[in-house]
Write an enzyme that holds these catalytic residues in place. Structure first.
Site, PDB file in Angstrom:
ATOM      1  CE  LYS A  42     -52.699   2.067  16.574  1.00  0.00           C
ATOM      2  NZ  LYS A  42     -54.137   1.795  16.741  1.00  0.00           N
ATOM      3  NE  ARG A 135     -61.757   0.926  17.125  1.00  0.00           N
ATOM      4  CZ  ARG A 135     -60.527   0.924  17.636  1.00  0.00           C
ATOM      5  NH1 ARG A 135     -60.153   1.881  18.479  1.00  0.00           N
ATOM      6  NH2 ARG A 135     -59.669  -0.031  17.329  1.00  0.00           N
ATOM      7  CG  HIS A 167     -58.901  -4.074  18.691  1.00  0.00           C
ATOM      8  ND1 HIS A 167     -57.638  -4.542  18.982  1.00  0.00           N
ATOM      9  CD2 HIS A 167     -58.947  -2.812  19.187  1.00  0.00           C
ATOM     10  CE1 HIS A 167     -56.950  -3.596  19.609  1.00  0.00           C
ATOM     11  NE2 HIS A 167     -57.734  -2.544  19.754  1.00  0.00           N
ATOM     12  NE  ARG A 223     -54.562  -6.536  16.318  1.00  0.00           N
ATOM     13  CZ  ARG A 223     -55.622  -7.241  16.669  1.00  0.00           C
ATOM     14  NH1 ARG A 223     -55.832  -8.447  16.156  1.00  0.00           N
ATOM     15  NH2 ARG A 223     -56.495  -6.761  17.539  1.00  0.00           N
ATOM     16  CE1 TYR A 267     -50.489  34.111  29.228  1.00  0.00           C
ATOM     17  CE2 TYR A 267     -50.073  31.866  28.505  1.00  0.00           C
ATOM     18  CZ  TYR A 267     -49.962  33.232  28.311  1.00  0.00           C
ATOM     19  OH  TYR A 267     -49.335  33.703  27.188  1.00  0.00           O
ATOM     20  CB  CYS A 314     -47.397  28.688  28.183  1.00  0.00           C
ATOM     21  SG  CYS A 314     -47.502  29.428  29.830  1.00  0.00           S
ATOM     22  CG  MET A 315     -48.370  27.426  21.772  1.00  0.00           C
ATOM     23  SD  MET A 315     -48.884  28.603  20.513  1.00  0.00           S
ATOM     24  CE  MET A 315     -50.632  28.758  20.883  1.00  0.00           C
ATOM     25  CG  ASP A 316     -44.538  29.029  22.427  1.00  0.00           C
ATOM     26  OD1 ASP A 316     -44.796  28.299  21.464  1.00  0.00           O
ATOM     27  OD2 ASP A 316     -45.003  30.178  22.576  1.00  0.00           O
TER      28      ASP A 316
END
Length: 383
Positions: A42, A135, A167, A223, A267, A314-316
């Site tokens: 998955k 769950r 599970h 599993r 930052y 940072c983002m990038d």
């Protein structure tokens, strides 16, 4: 013709390592008698590539594959997989008819879900019971009604009940009392199912950690998810099995530069250089799934040593300390891998940011290029 330029950043997945891990797990769970092995693929194969990992797992002897959603299961069928395949997470209105037509086994958690599946006709159904995870799965108070209705639907020829499963909540903690309690509850569920006239092909409870640590929970099938990818399902507890991490994540250095004592980095200036040093910019960030929390906690591998992440991710991009060195742009930076050369592992990144290796490998993506290799191919990590 010039050599192709390597990608800015890539995820390299070694399918030979996947096969190696599956064989180890299959041998492990069959020591005391035949137990089927399901490899869970998955979430795009835990970030490793669902179709590619599925094919490698089948090659290595996986008896079943497991996915969460019908969409994932249909994608596996479209990729050519034809073996036993179970999915277990659906919402009202999901396309059970398409799953049944593709020979996919579906899971019912409740009477309502069972009826929706039975309305399609000729479905192969597994029943999930909640033994204490609280769950998904039918709660204990509903087991008798679920089993009775499933038995009637089976006698009417509308479904075939092929499995009953649950599970575990704490299998990575062998001494946790929930393990004994859940296993006992599961045995109660199987007894109730038999009283209702059900005789499924498989009963399964164990995930990766239980497959390794709790033989009594193996039943007819285990599993294995994270262990198939070479990552420890119970860090600090599991015995050394020879599992091999299949994923290496790397990028090319964008630039390096000198910084002076007292200079702030990234930052918020959450890190200041204590002395004159140098830093490098790596062109990946949280848009690629690199945890923002890795700032000032994780490390990468450059050349022949670990280099700490400095300042906020940072983002990038992220910044690493190079301790006075100025490697040229394009130098390889390994975020994590098998650890053979000393590079950090996914588990070490997980430890650094207070999470689990599952999250590290499944969240990596974004603008990374993913490439699959096989053992001795360039980039491979075969044992």
């Amino acid at each position: 013709m010039s050599d192709p330029v390597p990608p800015r950043a890539e995820i390299v997945v070694d399918l030979a390592a996947v096969r190696h891990n599956v064989r180890i797990l299959k041998d492990l769970v069959n020591v005391d008698g035949p137990v089927a092995l399901m490899v869970v693929v998955k979430a795009d194969g835990y970030g490793h590539g669902m179709a590619e990992v599925a094919a490698a797992a089948r090659d290595a002897g996986a008896d079943w594959l497991g996915v969460a959603t019908i969409e994932e299961a249909l994608a596996l069928r479209a990729a050519g997989d034809s073996g036993p395949l179970l999915c277990w997470l659906s919402a009202p209105g999901d396309d059970f008819a398409a799953a049944v037509a593709a020979g996919i086994e579906v899971t019912a958690y409740s009477l309502a879900e069972l009826e929706e599946i039975a309305a399609v006709g000729a479905a192969r159904v597994q029943l999930k019971v909640d033994t204490g995870l609280s769950r998904g799965g039918a709660p204990r108070a509903e087991w008798s009604d679920l089993f009775a209705r499933a038995s009637l639907l089976e006698r009417q020829g509308r479904i075939t009940v092929t499995g009953i499963w649950s599970h575990l909540a704490a299998s990575d903690e062998p001494e946790h009392p929930a393990n004994d309690a859940q296993e006992a509850a599961f045995r109660d569920a199987l007894a109730l199912a038999a009283e209702a006239g059900l005789d499924p092909d498989v009963a399964h409870l164990a995930n990766s950690a239980a497959a390794v640590l709790r033989p009594s929970s193996h039943f007819d099938m285990v599993r294995c998810g994270i262990a198939a990818y070479g990552l420890d399902p119970a860090p600090g507890v599991s015995p050394l099995l020879g599992l091999r991490p299949a994923m290496t994540v790397r990028a090319r250095l964008l630039l390096s530069k000198e910084v002076r004592a007292g200079d702030g980095v990234s930052y918020g200036h959450t890190w200041h250089a204590e002395r004159d040093t140098s830093v490098g910019v790596v062109p990946v960030g949280y848009a690629e799934g690199v945890p923002r929390a890795a700032g000032n906690t994780a490390a990468v591998w450059v050349g022949d040593s670990r280099r700490p992440v400095r300042g906020r991710v940072c983002m990038d991009q992220l910044v690493i300390e190079l301790h006075g060195e100025l490697p040229p742009p394009g130098t390889e930076v390994v975020l994590f891998g098998p650890g053979d050369a000393g590079e950090p592992t996914a588990q070490e990144w997980a430890d650094a940011v207070g999470t689990i290796s599952y999250e590290i490998v499944t969240r990596i993506g974004g603008r990374f290029v993913r490439r699959h290799v096989d053992g001795d191919e360039p980039g491979g990590t075969a044992p």
